[in-house]
Design a protein around this motif. Structure first.
Motif, mmCIF file in Angstrom:
data_model
loop_
_atom_site.group_PDB
_atom_site.id
_atom_site.type_symbol
_atom_site.label_atom_id
_atom_site.label_comp_id
_atom_site.label_asym_id
_atom_site.label_seq_id
_atom_site.Cartn_x
_atom_site.Cartn_y
_atom_site.Cartn_z
ATOM 1 N N ILE A 33 0.881 -1.172 0.000
ATOM 2 C CA ILE A 33 0.000 0.000 0.000
ATOM 3 C C ILE A 33 0.917 1.220 0.000
ATOM 4 O O ILE A 33 1.723 1.390 0.918
ATOM 5 N N GLY A 34 0.801 2.046 -1.031
ATOM 6 C CA GLY A 34 1.715 3.184 -1.134
ATOM 7 C C GLY A 34 1.038 4.531 -1.119
ATOM 8 O O GLY A 34 1.698 5.555 -1.156
ATOM 9 N N CYS A 35 -0.289 4.562 -1.085
ATOM 10 C CA CYS A 35 -0.976 5.857 -1.090
ATOM 11 C C CYS A 35 -2.384 5.657 -0.541
ATOM 12 O O CYS A 35 -2.788 4.543 -0.251
ATOM 13 N N ASP A 36 -3.105 6.756 -0.432
ATOM 14 C CA ASP A 36 -4.508 6.619 -0.063
ATOM 15 C C ASP A 36 -5.374 7.313 -1.107
ATOM 16 O O ASP A 36 -6.431 7.831 -0.810
ATOM 17 N N SER A 37 -4.868 7.309 -2.336
ATOM 18 C CA SER A 37 -5.576 8.045 -3.388
ATOM 19 C C SER A 37 -5.670 7.273 -4.701
ATOM 20 O O SER A 37 -5.891 7.865 -5.741
ATOM 21 N N SER A 38 -5.449 5.979 -4.661
ATOM 22 C CA SER A 38 -5.547 5.134 -5.863
ATOM 23 C C SER A 38 -4.580 5.537 -6.957
ATOM 24 O O SER A 38 -4.848 5.321 -8.136
ATOM 25 N N SER A 39 -3.461 6.141 -6.581
ATOM 26 C CA SER A 39 -2.601 6.691 -7.629
ATOM 27 C C SER A 39 -1.231 6.051 -7.753
ATOM 28 O O SER A 39 -0.536 6.293 -8.737
ATOM 29 N N CYS A 40 -0.793 5.219 -6.813
ATOM 30 C CA CYS A 40 0.608 4.774 -6.868
ATOM 31 C C CYS A 40 0.806 3.427 -7.551
ATOM 32 O O CYS A 40 1.880 3.151 -8.068
ATOM 33 N N GLY A 41 -0.187 2.552 -7.499
ATOM 34 C CA GLY A 41 -0.066 1.252 -8.162
ATOM 35 C C GLY A 41 0.712 0.203 -7.383
ATOM 36 O O GLY A 41 0.894 -0.916 -7.876
ATOM 37 N N ALA A 42 1.180 0.528 -6.173
ATOM 38 C CA ALA A 42 1.938 -0.451 -5.385
ATOM 39 C C ALA A 42 1.097 -1.685 -5.050
ATOM 40 O O ALA A 42 1.628 -2.750 -4.743
ATOM 41 N N CYS A 43 -0.205 -1.534 -5.117
ATOM 42 C CA CYS A 43 -1.138 -2.596 -4.727
ATOM 43 C C CYS A 43 -1.645 -3.407 -5.929
ATOM 44 O O CYS A 43 -2.610 -4.159 -5.788
ATOM 45 N N THR A 44 -1.009 -3.252 -7.083
ATOM 46 C CA THR A 44 -1.525 -3.885 -8.309
ATOM 47 C C THR A 44 -1.438 -5.406 -8.247
ATOM 48 O O THR A 44 -0.397 -5.977 -7.910
ATOM 49 N N SER A 54 -5.588 -3.039 -6.200
ATOM 50 C CA SER A 54 -6.446 -3.736 -5.243
ATOM 51 C C SER A 54 -6.955 -2.840 -4.120
ATOM 52 O O SER A 54 -7.794 -3.271 -3.321
ATOM 53 N N CYS A 55 -6.480 -1.588 -4.056
ATOM 54 C CA CYS A 55 -7.049 -0.662 -3.074
ATOM 55 C C CYS A 55 -8.308 0.017 -3.613
ATOM 56 O O CYS A 55 -8.941 0.789 -2.901
ATOM 57 N N THR A 56 -8.645 -0.274 -4.868
ATOM 58 C CA THR A 56 -9.831 0.364 -5.455
ATOM 59 C C THR A 56 -11.027 -0.593 -5.484
ATOM 60 O O THR A 56 -12.053 -0.269 -6.084
HETATM 61 S S1 FES Z 1 -2.133 1.762 -2.663
HETATM 62 FE FE1 FES Z 1 -1.662 3.346 -4.090
HETATM 63 S S2 FES Z 1 -2.883 2.814 -5.805
HETATM 64 FE FE2 FES Z 1 -3.391 1.294 -4.349
#
Ligand code: FES
Ligand code: FES
Length: 151
Positions: A33-44, A54-56
């Protein structure tokens, strides 16, 4: 649902995000988990073969789905060609973005098997890296697609 071929089943709250489910219920902490805005992609990850942040997604939304995370990519001790290419091209520094980056890159090559450099950059624009400047990541994806080699 199935995660990396294994059936997993838990009761979850409706608000539980899939990334939290994967990390906390399934115990697979390679998905970051790299952000709280669905923008980093660390959770892909992949859901039914499609690359998804997967955070979306709520865990309950993927009831019955087939999930692939970074832990399921290698074939036993043999790295997936994308993982191998990241390794050979030094396409990571801290590694935090790497699981998501690799999952997104695998998905990209499924759609575009021989991408140009520009197509790789566009294909990975939803995945942010704080360390590498992207050059070696792009190189790795091109290498994994059979174009070019590590320098
Ligand atoms: S945690 Fe950053 S996009 Fe999902
Ligand atoms: S290698 Fe550090 S964030 Fe990408």
């Amino acid at each position: 649902m199935k995660i990396n071929g294994a059936t997993v089943s838990h009761d979850v709250e409706p608000r539980t995000l899939l990334v939290h489910y994967i990390r906390e219920n399934a115990g697979l902490t390679g998905t970051n988990i790299g952000c709280d805005s669905s923008s980093c992609g660390a959770c892909t990850i992949h859901i039914n073969g499609e690359s998804v942040k997967s955070c979306t997604v709520f865990a309950a939304q993927v009831d019955g789905a087939d999930i692939l995370t970074i832990e399921g990519l290698a074939d036993g001790e043999t790295l997936h060609p994308m993982q191998q290419a990241f390794h050979e091209c030094h396409a990571l520094q801290c590694g935090y973005c790497t699981p998501g980056m690799v999952m997104a890159a695998v998905s990209l090559l499924k759609e575009v098997p021989k991408p140009t450099e520009r197509e790789v950059r566009i294909g990975l624009e939803g995945n942010l890296c704080r360390c590498t400047g992207y050059h070696n990541i792009v190189k790795a994806v091109l290498q994994a697609s059979g174009q070019g080699g590590a320098q």
